[in-house]
Design a protein around this motif. Sequence first.
Motif, PDB file in Angstrom:
ATOM      1  N   ALA A  62     -32.520  -1.344  -3.270  1.00 48.39           N
ATOM      2  CA  ALA A  62     -31.256  -0.618  -3.108  1.00 48.39           C
ATOM      3  C   ALA A  62     -30.064  -1.558  -3.305  1.00 48.39           C
ATOM      4  O   ALA A  62     -29.087  -1.216  -3.977  1.00 48.39           O
ATOM      5  N   GLY A  63     -30.175  -2.735  -2.725  1.00 49.79           N
ATOM      6  CA  GLY A  63     -29.094  -3.711  -2.844  1.00 49.79           C
ATOM      7  C   GLY A  63     -28.892  -4.144  -4.283  1.00 49.79           C
ATOM      8  O   GLY A  63     -27.763  -4.309  -4.745  1.00 49.79           O
ATOM      9  N   PHE A  64     -30.009  -4.291  -4.995  1.00 53.67           N
ATOM     10  CA  PHE A  64     -29.938  -4.719  -6.387  1.00 53.67           C
ATOM     11  C   PHE A  64     -29.244  -3.648  -7.233  1.00 53.67           C
ATOM     12  O   PHE A  64     -28.403  -3.951  -8.074  1.00 53.67           O
ATOM     13  N   ALA A 113     -27.152  -1.401  -6.118  1.00 56.24           N
ATOM     14  CA  ALA A 113     -25.735  -1.391  -5.735  1.00 56.24           C
ATOM     15  C   ALA A 113     -24.993  -2.517  -6.435  1.00 56.24           C
ATOM     16  O   ALA A 113     -23.881  -2.334  -6.923  1.00 56.24           O
ATOM     17  N   ALA A 114     -25.635  -3.681  -6.500  1.00 56.96           N
ATOM     18  CA  ALA A 114     -24.999  -4.823  -7.155  1.00 56.96           C
ATOM     19  C   ALA A 114     -24.802  -4.551  -8.640  1.00 56.96           C
ATOM     20  O   ALA A 114     -23.786  -4.934  -9.220  1.00 56.96           O
ATOM     21  N   LEU A 115     -25.768  -3.874  -9.240  1.00 57.90           N
ATOM     22  CA  LEU A 115     -25.666  -3.552 -10.665  1.00 57.90           C
ATOM     23  C   LEU A 115     -24.508  -2.596 -10.938  1.00 57.90           C
ATOM     24  O   LEU A 115     -23.814  -2.713 -11.938  1.00 57.90           O
ATOM     25  N   GLY A 116     -24.333  -1.640 -10.046  1.00 60.40           N
ATOM     26  CA  GLY A 116     -23.418  -0.535 -10.316  1.00 60.40           C
ATOM     27  C   GLY A 116     -22.002  -0.723  -9.857  1.00 60.40           C
ATOM     28  O   GLY A 116     -21.273   0.252  -9.741  1.00 60.40           O
ATOM     29  N   GLY A 117     -21.580  -1.927  -9.572  1.00 60.68           N
ATOM     30  CA  GLY A 117     -20.178  -2.131  -9.218  1.00 60.68           C
ATOM     31  C   GLY A 117     -19.943  -2.313  -7.725  1.00 60.68           C
ATOM     32  O   GLY A 117     -18.806  -2.277  -7.276  1.00 60.68           O
ATOM     33  N   PHE A 118     -21.020  -2.472  -6.973  1.00 64.10           N
ATOM     34  CA  PHE A 118     -20.851  -2.695  -5.534  1.00 64.10           C
ATOM     35  C   PHE A 118     -21.240  -4.125  -5.166  1.00 64.10           C
ATOM     36  O   PHE A 118     -21.667  -4.398  -4.056  1.00 64.10           O
ATOM     37  N   ARG A 119     -21.094  -5.045  -6.137  1.00 70.64           N
ATOM     38  CA  ARG A 119     -21.521  -6.431  -5.926  1.00 70.64           C
ATOM     39  C   ARG A 119     -20.641  -7.100  -4.864  1.00 70.64           C
ATOM     40  O   ARG A 119     -21.158  -7.740  -3.950  1.00 70.64           O
ATOM     41  N   ALA A 120     -19.330  -6.926  -4.993  1.00 75.22           N
ATOM     42  CA  ALA A 120     -18.422  -7.581  -4.050  1.00 75.22           C
ATOM     43  C   ALA A 120     -18.569  -7.010  -2.637  1.00 75.22           C
ATOM     44  O   ALA A 120     -18.676  -7.780  -1.673  1.00 75.22           O
ATOM     45  N   ARG A 139     -25.702 -14.017 -12.253  1.00 75.17           N
ATOM     46  CA  ARG A 139     -26.860 -13.574 -13.018  1.00 75.17           C
ATOM     47  C   ARG A 139     -27.760 -12.800 -12.063  1.00 75.17           C
ATOM     48  O   ARG A 139     -28.313 -13.377 -11.127  1.00 75.17           O
ATOM     49  N   LEU A 140     -27.876 -11.502 -12.306  1.00 72.35           N
ATOM     50  CA  LEU A 140     -28.681 -10.690 -11.385  1.00 72.35           C
ATOM     51  C   LEU A 140     -30.152 -10.815 -11.783  1.00 72.35           C
ATOM     52  O   LEU A 140     -30.739  -9.890 -12.339  1.00 72.35           O
ATOM     53  N   GLY A 141     -30.724 -11.957 -11.514  1.00 68.55           N
ATOM     54  CA  GLY A 141     -32.109 -12.219 -11.899  1.00 68.55           C
ATOM     55  C   GLY A 141     -33.096 -11.783 -10.829  1.00 68.55           C
ATOM     56  O   GLY A 141     -32.744 -11.145  -9.838  1.00 68.55           O
ATOM     57  N   LEU A 142     -34.361 -12.169 -11.078  1.00 68.19           N
ATOM     58  CA  LEU A 142     -35.423 -11.737 -10.170  1.00 68.19           C
ATOM     59  C   LEU A 142     -35.262 -12.314  -8.768  1.00 68.19           C
ATOM     60  O   LEU A 142     -35.555 -11.661  -7.781  1.00 68.19           O
ATOM     61  N   GLY A 143     -34.781 -13.575  -8.693  1.00 67.81           N
ATOM     62  CA  GLY A 143     -34.609 -14.209  -7.388  1.00 67.81           C
ATOM     63  C   GLY A 143     -33.668 -13.405  -6.510  1.00 67.81           C
ATOM     64  O   GLY A 143     -33.943 -13.127  -5.341  1.00 67.81           O
TER      65      GLY A 143
END
Lengths: 289, 267
Positions: free
Chosen positions: B65-67, B69-76, B53-57
């Motif tokens: 930038a990291g968030f 990237a995580a949203l766009g398919g660069f989470r792993a 869950r990509l929440g506020l925490g």
Amino acid sequence: MSSPARVAAIASNTLLGLAREKVFWFLLVFALLLIGSSVVLVRFSFQDQFQMLKDVSLGAMSVFSSLLAVLATASLLPRDLEERTLYSLLAKPVGRGEYLLGKFLGVALLLALALALMGALFFALLLVRGQAVEAETARDLAALAPDALAAKLAELRAVVRDPNLLAAGALILVKSCVLAAATLCLSTFATSNLFTVMLAAAVWLIGHLQGAAREYWQGGGEIIGAWTKLTLAATAVVFPDFQLFNLVDEIAAGAPVPIALLARTLGLGAFYVVIYLLAAHFVFLRKEL
Amino acid sequence: MTEISSGPAFPRSRRFLLPLAAIALVIASGLARSPWERDLDAAQRAAGFHPARLGLGLRERLGQAGFLAALGGFRAPLADLLVIQAYGAWERVEWGRMNALFQTATALQPRAPHLWEMASWQMAYNAARNAREDVRRQPRELLRVRAEREYLALARDFLERGLANNPRSPLLWESLGRLQLDKLRDPLAASAAYARGADLPGAPAYLKRFAAYALSRAPGREREAHSLLRQIYDLGPQEHLPTLLKELRRLENHLDLPFSERIPPAL
């Protein structure tokens, strides 16, 4: 010339035109370099031998295919208008729908080729690394019980020859095709290449948050106000849900994708593509050239 | 001037309707696909996808930038990057930072068992050990012991949360068994963890033996452990491994079994 033949001719010309653009080759080279570098990155990590290779490669394929989709599609209509090829093309017995479909298929082919190249490098690296790790494991764990050693080697082989990685490739391709179709739709009314790219970037971003908007719209209850609910509903209705195609991270971690689930996801992708192409067609029909 | 193709169905006078048709199409299809998307999302979650869950925490921990990237398919890859940073923190003996980095990495990739296993191993075998032995950092033994226990609790927490996300991971059950046996000194819990792992598809065959070995260390459970080891022994000569034979003989002596119930003596 039949309609499919006209569409195929436009698609192949589009593909050739895009393949001549240096920017796409630069993007592809960057993606291939990133995938290649994952072999080096593995040595910085003390985690699972293949995890970083898979994560970085699939991540690079996902991000670069989205970039390619936006940049390639956004330039199609403005360039044809600027070079006046659009006028000579549409003066012939070519429908505007055929023109748009041909352009889209050209971009889709480019994306498929780029992904095939990136995928080939990724699988080659995975196989080479797999063989090296298998040999190392067999040597290091020679003292282990035969069944334990066999289990470790079988585990390694399963990780390297994971058929779910093909599903990951298909999901990345469909996601980038949806983005290309949405970008094509935007470019039919956008006034410049840059404006289309910016709008497409916004669609990409909002599309990744669409699921959250839909969730709040449909389940927010009384907590959220009417205007907020309307905004969330508009977001959920207009934009595609790109998160539904982001299964790659879990696939890289070893999660299997059931065939039915994959088919439903790809089906939704095809539905998005059809809707955005139809909308693009309607707007393009009205466009004064 | 030649009229450029626009299709015969839409004369100039009615073309203003076309953008409205496009908007109506997008809205109508959006309303139609909404339940489809919701059901598909639920099906994907049920199959174990989208666990993060990509929440506020997480947004605060990752930065903008990291968030994105995580949203766009660069989470792993982002999780991998954090693991490399955790590796640096380990080299600098910054256990708190290492823990924070692993917490974020596992939050990004909860379906990657090796991340949970790695985080737990670092806490139990490096952080806990160092906290116990580093006299320069903390001269008072009581506080060192307390710090060691806290790191061991963190190690167990990583594994338990990892198992909540990946209940069918033999790797995590094996790690929990090892942690319970080596560090928490609870052979009964260790045996239970090994046994849970051994029952899973794709589990290494040695987990069944490990479950029996751990049980043999639990006071009062020696007979049960002997019975388990004997069952494995009776599977055939391929199971007559040195550790198994040694353990069986130790238990036979401990239980004072009659010769008829013992395995043949070593030649």
